[in-house]
Enzyme design. Structure first.
Site, PDB file in Angstrom:
ATOM      1  N   ASP A 275      46.552  28.011  37.030  1.00 32.34           N
ATOM      2  CA  ASP A 275      45.381  29.502  37.082  1.00 32.34           C
ATOM      3  C   ASP A 275      46.542  30.891  37.095  1.00 32.34           C
ATOM      4  OD1 ASP A 275      42.780  30.544  36.438  1.00 32.34           O
ATOM      5  OD2 ASP A 275      43.614  30.653  38.775  1.00 32.34           O
TER       6      ASP A 275
ATOM      7  N   ASP B 250      45.071  34.208  38.085  1.00 32.78           N
ATOM      8  CA  ASP B 250      44.089  35.408  39.252  1.00 32.78           C
ATOM      9  C   ASP B 250      44.129  35.158  39.857  1.00 32.78           C
ATOM     10  OD1 ASP B 250      43.646  37.844  37.653  1.00 32.78           O
ATOM     11  OD2 ASP B 250      43.232  36.129  35.735  1.00 32.78           O
TER      12      ASP B 250
ATOM     13  N   ASP C 197      43.140  28.134  42.420  1.00 30.55           N
ATOM     14  CA  ASP C 197      42.145  28.619  43.543  1.00 30.55           C
ATOM     15  C   ASP C 197      41.347  28.356  43.920  1.00 30.55           C
ATOM     16  OD1 ASP C 197      42.370  30.232  41.576  1.00 30.55           O
ATOM     17  OD2 ASP C 197      41.134  31.598  42.882  1.00 30.55           O
TER      18      ASP C 197
END
Length: 232
Positions: free
Chosen positions: A15, A17, A177
């Site tokens: 991922d 961001d 995250d």
């Protein structure tokens, strides 16, 4: 018998961001800009970080809702366009890779892994950010929310990213995250490593990832362990 040369390479899909890069400073500055048009005070940085990850429109709607404001869809769309334009112009003013990232990528590459980005950020913004941080060359495959007809947590983006990188599900790992990343990995059938320093309203330890790391120094060991488990 399949020869070693024809065996799929390990693919580690990240991922963006909150995983590779701490993008909150620039995203939240863009948010404050569009909110100021409606006399909304700047958002609390600590709280708003965890609202990142669902796209610009959702971020704006959630901030407006928190301020007790409901706007017509057309106005929200206009704010979203202004947000994206402002963010693109200031995409790497405060955004930086998380500590230890570059060394972790070096170690994975040294072991022959192909690195990829699978994000719900618009692809052109993802590439713009990675270009600005001199990271694009590290990722032969970069896919975003608009690369395919569906975005995460649908399995299509991750499956397609793995395939584009020359890999196979059996030799792939997702690093993210948020719950979106964990659900994507589960739907795709690949193990998932969660980082504890990203953007999530669910406590990192409750995301249900196969491994949880607190610094990128721990990533290589986590990947090795999951690959070993997948071979068992």
């Amino acid at each position: 018998m399949t020869s070693p040369q024809s065996s799929p390479r390990t693919v580690v899909a990240f991922d963006l961001d909150g995983t590779l890069v701490d993008t909150a400073p620039d995203l939240l500055d863009a948010l404050d800009l569009v909110l100021s048009d409606h006399s909304v005070a700047p958002v609390d940085r600590g709280q708003a970080r965890n609202m990142i990850g669902g796209g610009a429109r959702l971020l704006i709607v959630r901030a407006l809702t928190g301020a007790g404001i409901v706007l017509p869809d057309a106005e929200v769309e206009a704010m979203t366009k202004r947000f994206i334009a402002s963010y693109a112009d200031n995409i790497a003013v405060g955004s930086r890779p998380f500590p230890g990232l570059i060394a972790a990528l070096d170690r994975l590459e040294a072991k022959g892994a192909v690195l990829a980005v699978c994000t719900n950020k618009l692809e052109h913004l993802a590439r713009l950010l990675l270009d600005a941080l001199d990271l694009t060359a590290r990722f032969p495959v970069i896919t975003g929310a608009d690369t395919y007809p569906r975005s995460k947590p649908d399995p299509l983006p991750l499956l397609s990213t793995i395939s584009a990188a020359g890999g196979a599900v059996e030799r792939a790992i997702m690093v993210g995250d948020s719950m979106t990343d964990v659900l994507t990995a589960r739907a795709t059938g690949v193990p998932v490593v969660a980082v504890s320093f990203g953007y999530t309203e669910t406590p990192p330890g409750e995301l249900g990832a196969d491994r949880l790391i607190h610094h990128f120094d721990e990533l290589e060991q986590a990947v090795d362990a999951l690959l070993e488990t997948s071979r068992a």
